[in-house]
Write an enzyme that holds these catalytic residues in place. Structure first.
Site, PDB file in Angstrom:
ATOM      1  N   CYS A  67       0.852  -1.196   0.000  1.00 55.42           N
ATOM      2  CA  CYS A  67       0.000   0.000   0.000  1.00 55.42           C
ATOM      3  C   CYS A  67       0.887   1.244   0.000  1.00 55.42           C
ATOM      4  CB  CYS A  67      -0.907   0.001   1.230  1.00 55.42           C
ATOM      5  SG  CYS A  67      -2.001   1.436   1.279  1.00 55.42           S
TER       6      CYS A  67
ATOM      7  N   CYS B 205       0.506   5.047   6.893  1.00 59.93           N
ATOM      8  CA  CYS B 205      -0.128   4.908   8.216  1.00 59.93           C
ATOM      9  C   CYS B 205       0.850   4.177   9.162  1.00 59.93           C
ATOM     10  CB  CYS B 205      -1.428   4.129   8.089  1.00 59.93           C
ATOM     11  SG  CYS B 205      -2.482   4.727   6.738  1.00 59.93           S
TER      12      CYS B 205
ATOM     13  N   CYS C  38       0.493   0.518  10.368  1.00 57.97           N
ATOM     14  CA  CYS C  38       0.006  -0.532   9.464  1.00 57.97           C
ATOM     15  C   CYS C  38       1.108  -1.374   8.836  1.00 57.97           C
ATOM     16  CB  CYS C  38      -0.836   0.091   8.360  1.00 57.97           C
ATOM     17  SG  CYS C  38      -1.576  -1.182   7.306  1.00 57.97           S
TER      18      CYS C  38
ATOM     19  N   CYS D 208     -16.329  -9.024   6.405  1.00 50.95           N
ATOM     20  CA  CYS D 208     -15.701  -7.736   6.084  1.00 50.95           C
ATOM     21  C   CYS D 208     -14.455  -7.974   5.248  1.00 50.95           C
ATOM     22  CB  CYS D 208     -15.269  -7.010   7.353  1.00 50.95           C
ATOM     23  SG  CYS D 208     -16.527  -6.924   8.615  1.00 50.95           S
TER      24      CYS D 208
ATOM     25  N   CYS E 282     -19.223   2.235   9.085  1.00 52.91           N
ATOM     26  CA  CYS E 282     -18.470   1.585  10.158  1.00 52.91           C
ATOM     27  C   CYS E 282     -17.221   2.441  10.333  1.00 52.91           C
ATOM     28  CB  CYS E 282     -18.098   0.158   9.738  1.00 52.91           C
ATOM     29  SG  CYS E 282     -16.944  -0.644  10.885  1.00 52.91           S
TER      30      CYS E 282
ATOM     31  N   ARG F 280     -17.462  -2.255  18.537  1.00 53.06           N
ATOM     32  CA  ARG F 280     -16.707  -3.505  18.345  1.00 53.06           C
ATOM     33  C   ARG F 280     -15.376  -3.473  19.080  1.00 53.06           C
ATOM     34  NH1 ARG F 280     -16.180  -4.102  12.824  1.00 53.06           N
ATOM     35  NH2 ARG F 280     -18.353  -4.698  12.915  1.00 53.06           N
TER      36      ARG F 280
HETATM   37  N1  SAM Z   1      -6.592   0.574   3.189  1.00 55.96           N
HETATM   38  C1  SAM Z   1      -7.864   0.838   3.732  1.00 55.96           C
HETATM   39  C2  SAM Z   1      -7.886   2.049   4.624  1.00 55.96           C
HETATM   40  O1  SAM Z   1      -6.885   2.349   5.270  1.00 55.96           O
HETATM   41  O2  SAM Z   1      -8.912   2.717   4.663  1.00 55.96           O
HETATM   42  C3  SAM Z   1      -8.480  -0.331   4.460  1.00 55.96           C
HETATM   43  C4  SAM Z   1      -7.674  -1.256   5.342  1.00 55.96           C
HETATM   44  S1  SAM Z   1      -6.989  -0.570   6.827  1.00 55.96           S
HETATM   45  C5  SAM Z   1      -5.905  -1.881   7.287  1.00 55.96           C
HETATM   46  C6  SAM Z   1      -8.316  -0.579   8.000  1.00 55.96           C
HETATM   47  C7  SAM Z   1      -8.037  -0.143   9.419  1.00 55.96           C
HETATM   48  O3  SAM Z   1      -7.338  -1.163  10.141  1.00 55.96           O
HETATM   49  C8  SAM Z   1      -7.195   1.083   9.675  1.00 55.96           C
HETATM   50  O4  SAM Z   1      -7.886   2.278   9.489  1.00 55.96           O
HETATM   51  C9  SAM Z   1      -6.806   0.915  11.137  1.00 55.96           C
HETATM   52  O5  SAM Z   1      -7.755   1.521  11.981  1.00 55.96           O
HETATM   53  C10 SAM Z   1      -6.825  -0.614  11.324  1.00 55.96           C
HETATM   54  N2  SAM Z   1      -5.469  -1.125  11.586  1.00 55.96           N
HETATM   55  C11 SAM Z   1      -4.491  -1.300  10.677  1.00 55.96           C
HETATM   56  N3  SAM Z   1      -3.364  -1.770  11.257  1.00 55.96           N
HETATM   57  C12 SAM Z   1      -3.627  -1.882  12.588  1.00 55.96           C
HETATM   58  C13 SAM Z   1      -2.865  -2.298  13.706  1.00 55.96           C
HETATM   59  N4  SAM Z   1      -1.575  -2.664  13.599  1.00 55.96           N
HETATM   60  N5  SAM Z   1      -3.459  -2.326  14.912  1.00 55.96           N
HETATM   61  C14 SAM Z   1      -4.753  -1.938  15.043  1.00 55.96           C
HETATM   62  N6  SAM Z   1      -5.516  -1.525  14.022  1.00 55.96           N
HETATM   63  C15 SAM Z   1      -4.971  -1.490  12.798  1.00 55.96           C
HETATM   64 FE1  SF4 Z   2      -2.716   1.331   3.405  1.00 53.15          FE
HETATM   65 FE2  SF4 Z   2      -2.638   0.239   5.815  1.00 53.15          FE
HETATM   66 FE3  SF4 Z   2      -3.004   2.859   5.575  1.00 53.15          FE
HETATM   67 FE4  SF4 Z   2      -4.984   1.150   4.831  1.00 53.15          FE
HETATM   68  S1  SF4 Z   2      -4.195   1.446   6.897  1.00 53.15           S
HETATM   69  S2  SF4 Z   2      -4.228   2.935   3.708  1.00 53.15           S
HETATM   70  S3  SF4 Z   2      -3.731  -0.564   4.062  1.00 53.15           S
HETATM   71  S4  SF4 Z   2      -1.154   1.717   4.969  1.00 53.15           S
END
Ligand code: SAM
Ligand code: SF4
Ligand code: DTB
Length: 335
Positions: free
Chosen positions: A55, A59, A62, A99, A190, A262
């Site tokens: 990606c 973030c 992530c 989901c 959500c 949740r």
């Molecule tokens: N890429 C899309 C986005 O960011 O909108 C969808 C997938 S993203 C992984 C969805 C959510 O997962 C993020 O907004 C975050 O809140 C959660 N998330 C991701 N990594 C995480 C982590 N290490 N611990 C807890 N929550 C996490």
């Molecule tokens: Fe990409 Fe992870 Fe950010 Fe979603 S949360 S936009 S998968 S880096």
């Protein structure tokens, strides 16, 4: 105690709530919860990563960002048949919602159509559908609404003030715009956040304020406990005090009385007692299944056992699976 709620919760009022004695806060949250939901019922959602890793976003929490070196092996869009098989397994295990997550900044129109094929496959298995694909335009939200999608997940993650410390490649306003596009298209929102990223209590109050003042309030509010994934910038973040996590759940319940709150990522590292307190504080949904997107989650059996020990039960499956199983040759499921 009054059971009337204001949707105009200020961040200061929420910060006050977060500082209440735990017993008082749980008592209030229980009262709100019992006025809106069956108190001992938990909704089960199963997650699947249908497009993993690589990606472009940054973030900091992530593992799927291309910028960090983590355990994640990138994978292209999962074939429809595999998605359908996972959905079928999720339903058989007791989930009511499926989901699907894709590691995109935003889907292209072509990718959106491919996701819609997968949504339809999951609908065929008799489950509610949710997808999280990144930013959406109004038109794309409209396409998803036409497909019959039930929920779109897009988190605010943290307060507007703390946000820039966590993500620089898209703004808070971008997120609010996507949420408005989703809501205007008639898809249920959500939307939640993550605790344990170094934010203050005031940031948590501000996050809840942002969520609770969305109009309409989100139908589903995932509260994630950061999974500290090696290789991400937050790998060594200070863990949240479990009681503060419980307080945030209670404040989410009180300020968003009709939402499914949740208890989301992070349960694998959470003691059963903490999870029980979260349910007492008004959490009534979990991610159910041994993986989240790329990280571990408790097994089906562990969660069935936990709910049983607490005298709680999964929310009933309400959709009859249609007799559209011809491709697989299976008997239709009629319940
Ligand atoms: N890429 C899309 C986005 O960011 O909108 C969808 C997938 S993203 C992984 C969805 C959510 O997962 C993020 O907004 C975050 O809140 C959660 N998330 C991701 N990594 C995480 C982590 N290490 N611990 C807890 N929550 C996490
Ligand atoms: Fe990409 Fe992870 Fe950010 Fe979603 S949360 S936009 S998968 S880096
Ligand atoms: C949400 O709030 N949490 C889920 C879901 N929405 C998409 C994702 C949690 C991901 C945890 C890290 C991983 O498994 O990669």
């Amino acid at each position: 105690m009054s059971l009337r709620h204001s949707t105009r919760w200020s961040a200061t009022a929420i910060a006050d709530l977060l500082a209440w004695p735990l017993g008082d806060l749980i008592f209030r949250a229980q009262a709100v919860h019992r006025a809106h939901f069956l108190p001992n019922t938990v909704q089960l959602s199963t997650l699947a990563s249908i497009k993993t890793g690589a990606c472009p976003e940054d973030c900091a929490y992530c593992p799927q960002s291309v910028r960090f070196h983590t355990h994640v092996e990138p994978d292209k869009l999962m074939p429809v048949a595999d998605v359908r098989a996972l959905a079928r397994r999720a339903r058989a295990a007791g989930a009511t919602r499926f989901c699907m997550g894709a590691a995109w900044r935003a889907p292209t129109d072509a990718n959106l159509e491919r996701v819609i094929e997968r949504i339809k496959a999951v609908q065929t298995e008799g489950l509610e559908t949710c997808v999280t694909l990144g930013m959406l335009s109004r038109r794309q939200a409209g396409r998803l609404a036409e497909s019959g999608l039930d929920y779109y997940n897009h988190n605010l993650d943290t307060s507007p003030e703390y946000y820039a410390r966590i993500i620089t490649t898209r703004s808070y306003t971008d997120r609010l715009t996507t949420l408005a596009n989703v809501a205007d298209a008639g898809i249920k929102v959500c939307c939640g956040g993550i605790l344990g990223m170094g934010e203050t209590l005031a940031d948590r109050a501000e996050l809840l304020h942002q969520l609770a003042t969305l109009d309409p309030q989100p139908a589903s509010v995932p509260i994630n406990n950061l999974i500290r994934v090696p290789g991400t910038p937050l790998a060594d973040a200070e863990p949240v005090d479990p009681f503060d996590f419980v307080r945030t759940i209670a404040a989410a319940r009180i300020t968003m009385p009709e939402a499914y709150v949740r208890l989301s990522a992070g349960r694998e590292e959470m003691r059963d007692e903490t999870q029980a307190l979260c349910f007492l504080a008004g959490a009534n949904s979990i991610f159910y299944g041994e993986t989240l997107l790329t990280t571990d989650n408790p097994s089906h059996q562990a969660d069935v056992n936990l709910l049983h020990r607490l005298g709680m039960e999964p929310e009933a499956q309400y959709r009859v699976a249609p007799a559209a199983n011809a491709e697989s040759g299976d008997e239709p499921v009629n319940e």
